[in-house]
Design an enzyme around this catalytic site. Structure first.
Site, short mmCIF file in Angstrom:
data_model
loop_
_atom_site.label_atom_id
_atom_site.label_comp_id
_atom_site.label_asym_id
_atom_site.label_seq_id
_atom_site.Cartn_x
_atom_site.Cartn_y
_atom_site.Cartn_z
N LYS A 126 -43.80 22.09 25.71
CA LYS A 126 -43.34 21.85 24.33
C LYS A 126 -42.62 20.52 24.29
CE LYS A 126 -43.27 23.79 20.23
NZ LYS A 126 -44.19 24.72 19.55
N ASP A 166 -46.22 21.05 15.28
CA ASP A 166 -45.22 22.11 15.10
C ASP A 166 -44.44 21.67 13.86
OD1 ASP A 166 -43.90 24.58 16.60
OD2 ASP A 166 -42.23 23.38 15.93
P1 NDP Z 1 -43.98 22.92 8.89
O1 NDP Z 1 -43.16 21.72 9.19
O2 NDP Z 1 -45.34 22.76 8.32
O3 NDP Z 1 -43.17 23.90 7.92
C1 NDP Z 1 -41.90 24.37 8.28
C2 NDP Z 1 -41.33 25.18 7.13
O4 NDP Z 1 -40.15 25.82 7.58
C3 NDP Z 1 -40.95 24.33 5.96
O5 NDP Z 1 -41.08 25.07 4.76
C4 NDP Z 1 -39.49 24.02 6.25
O6 NDP Z 1 -38.72 23.68 5.12
C5 NDP Z 1 -39.02 25.32 6.84
N1 NDP Z 1 -37.91 25.05 7.79
C6 NDP Z 1 -37.94 24.23 8.85
N2 NDP Z 1 -36.75 24.21 9.48
C7 NDP Z 1 -35.97 25.03 8.78
C8 NDP Z 1 -34.61 25.44 8.93
N3 NDP Z 1 -33.84 24.98 9.91
N4 NDP Z 1 -34.15 26.33 8.03
C9 NDP Z 1 -34.92 26.80 7.04
N5 NDP Z 1 -36.19 26.45 6.84
C10 NDP Z 1 -36.70 25.59 7.70
O7 NDP Z 1 -44.03 23.75 10.26
P2 NDP Z 1 -45.03 24.90 10.70
O8 NDP Z 1 -45.46 25.69 9.52
O9 NDP Z 1 -46.05 24.30 11.57
O10 NDP Z 1 -44.09 25.78 11.63
C11 NDP Z 1 -43.31 26.88 11.15
C12 NDP Z 1 -42.94 27.79 12.30
O11 NDP Z 1 -44.15 28.28 12.93
C13 NDP Z 1 -42.14 27.13 13.44
O12 NDP Z 1 -41.25 28.08 13.97
C14 NDP Z 1 -43.21 26.81 14.48
O13 NDP Z 1 -42.66 26.70 15.77
C15 NDP Z 1 -44.11 28.03 14.33
N6 NDP Z 1 -45.46 27.85 14.81
C16 NDP Z 1 -46.28 26.87 14.32
C17 NDP Z 1 -47.57 26.75 14.77
C18 NDP Z 1 -48.52 25.77 14.19
O14 NDP Z 1 -49.72 25.85 14.51
N7 NDP Z 1 -48.11 24.86 13.32
C19 NDP Z 1 -48.08 27.62 15.85
C20 NDP Z 1 -47.18 28.67 16.24
C21 NDP Z 1 -45.92 28.75 15.75
P3 NDP Z 1 -38.33 22.13 4.86
O15 NDP Z 1 -39.59 21.48 4.38
O16 NDP Z 1 -37.28 22.19 3.84
O17 NDP Z 1 -37.85 21.60 6.18
#
Ligand code: NDP
Length: 445
Positions: A126, A166
């Site tokens: 990671k 991510d």
């Molecule tokens: P994105 O950046 O596309 O979206 C993240 C979302 O989560 C946004 O809506 C963001 O809001 C919100 N967010 C981020 N940080 C915080 C925080 N500290 N508090 C509250 N809301 C928060 O990321 P992903 O959708 O790719 O990832 C989301 C989750 O899924 C993560 O935990 C990631 O590790 C996990 N994941 C992702 C994978 C992938 O293929 N992308 C695979 C497996 C797991 P804002 O825009 O306001 O920051």
């Protein structure tokens, strides 16, 4: 708890007391491995657990770049190459101001078992940076990505380490990173996944984590005599995972009534209009509050934790770690939640997980439920090696099969080693057995 497990955890707590997320993830994993370690006393002699919790390599580096006002900015870059026993390191890059070594190590540790569960030959890693892409121009994001890759390129490669997206890393960032890798090395190879379709990306990769999450919970519900049809769902986040989880769960007949971002959440009792969310988030990179300005009958509330007060039968946390604490979990249970599927990594605290398990909520833990993203990344690697591109349907069908297989493996391991229905233990154990076997076979390395 097994005495060897306890000793390793105590040592870890002493050595890494300043890395709370990492210690949290290690505690959750190792505690559930107790019955496996009981059956395999040879693990202790081989120092297996001490080696398993220590990354093979950590790279930390300076990322200097010029902003649009010609000011020098400096961020910190990280890549944790955690475990390569079953394949080249594989795991995403996160760009978020909260990124530090503890967070990257917890994500890397989870990734080892998740990748093992997919059944594909990928090890765990990671990386990321404390760079905040929010409010930055495309040119600034590009300069940051180019600087980040100017150091990272020497540590990665298609058979060495293959990063992906991510939080904060989507198609735009992967494109800039890939361009710089190719420019420095002269290699056109599948060194990153999540690429655009015109330069080696896979159809259905964008949808994979969200869709895969829904395939997993569908299998879990089926085993327990339930279906998503007619249920109300609440999904936190509005990024890549959340959007495609909402799309798939809706197609399975559930109604999504709330989504969020880090500032707050929207509630739409008529059912969230995903075309509007996609337009706000994917097209304009806007804020979720704009949804309430555009859709009549919906409401916006400040604060991201409030979303868990909305009654639902299916809760899909898809934003970030520790977003559901004990209090939120209790509220969800009181309001009748039946299924929790973790789209984000470690979104439930240890206490919240216990609340769900005690209440007999069907609980799909992240490393199993969100493995569809990395599984499809591995399918992207296969297509790159074969110089072929499969259709959306082909990739989606493989994803569906992989997620159903993961559920079966997890359920079986739970029954064999822990308690039927304890999918947290099942996921950790099923993922660990393959990695442990490979590490034992490869000697003390
Ligand atoms: P994105 O950046 O596309 O979206 C993240 C979302 O989560 C946004 O809506 C963001 O809001 C919100 N967010 C981020 N940080 C915080 C925080 N500290 N508090 C509250 N809301 C928060 O990321 P992903 O959708 O790719 O990832 C989301 C989750 O899924 C993560 O935990 C990631 O590790 C996990 N994941 C992702 C994978 C992938 O293929 N992308 C695979 C497996 C797991 P804002 O825009 O306001 O920051």
């Amino acid at each position: 708890m097994n005495a060897y497990v306890q000793r390793v955890l105590e040592d870890l707590g002493k050595r890494y007391g300043d890395q709370p997320e990492f210690v949290q993830a290690a505690t959750e994993i190792l505690t559930t491995l107790s019955p496996v370690v009981d059956k395999h006393p040879e693990y202790e002699k081989a120092g297996l657990l001490e080696r398993y919790v220590e990354p093979e390599r950590i790279v930390i580096f300076r990322v200097p770049w010029l902003d649009d006002r010609n000011q020098v900015q400096v961020n910190r870059g990280y890549r944790v190459q955690f475990n390569s026993a079953i394949g080249p390191y594989k795991g995403g890059l996160r760009l978020h101001p909260s990124v530090n070594l503890s967070i990257i190590k917890f994500l890397g540790l989870e990734q080892i078992l998740k990748n093992s569960l997919t059944g594909l030959p990928i090890g765990g890693g990671k990386g990321g940076s404390d760079f905040d892409p929010k409010g930055r121009s495309d040119a600034e994001v590009m300069r940051f990505c180019q600087s980040f890759m100017t150091e990272l390129y020497r540590h990665i490669g298609k058979d060495v380490d293959v990063p992906a997206g991510d939080i904060g890393v989507g198609g735009r960032e992967i494109g800039y990173l890939y361009g710089q890798y190719k420019r420095i090395t002269g290699l056109y190879e599948g060194v990153l996944t999540g690429k655009g379709l015109s330069y080696g990306g896979s159809l259905a990769r964008k949808e994979a984590t969200g869709y895969g999450l829904c395939y997993f919970i569908q299998a879990m519900m089926k085993r327990n005599g339930l279906t998503p049809e007619g249920m109300t769902a609440v999904i936190s986040g509005s990024g890549n995972v959340a959007i495609y989880a909402a799309e798939k769960i809706t197609s399975m007949g559930a109604r999504v009534v709330a989504m969020s971002d880090s500032n707050g959440y929207v509630y739409d009792p008529a059912g969230i209009r995903l075309d509007v969310v996609k337009d706000i988030k994917e097209v304009h990179r806007g804020r979720i509050r704009e949804y309430a300005e555009r859709v009549q009958g919906s409401e916006y509330h400040e604060g991201f934790r409030g979303i868990w007060t909305i009654p639902c039968q299916i809760a899909l946390p898809c934003s970030t770690q520790n977003e559901i604490n004990e209090e939120s979990a209790r509220t969800l249970v009181r309001n009748g939640v039946k299924v929790v599927g973790e789209g984000a990594n470690m979104p439930s605290t240890l206490e919240a997980t216990k609340v769900f398990q005690d209440a007999k909520v069907l609980f799909g833990p992240a490393k199993a439920a969100n493995a569809g993203g990395v599984a499809t990344s591995a399918l992207e690697m296969s297509q790159n090696s074969l110089r072929l591109a499969w259709t959306f349907q082909e990739v989606d069908e493989r994803l569906h099969t992989i997620m159903t297989d993961i559920f079966d493996k997890v359920a079986k391991a739970a029954e064999e080693y822990a308690e039927s229905g304890d999918y947290v233990a099942g996921a950790n154990i099923a993922g660990f057995l393959k990695v442990a076997d490979a590490m034992m076979a490869q000697g003390v390395v």
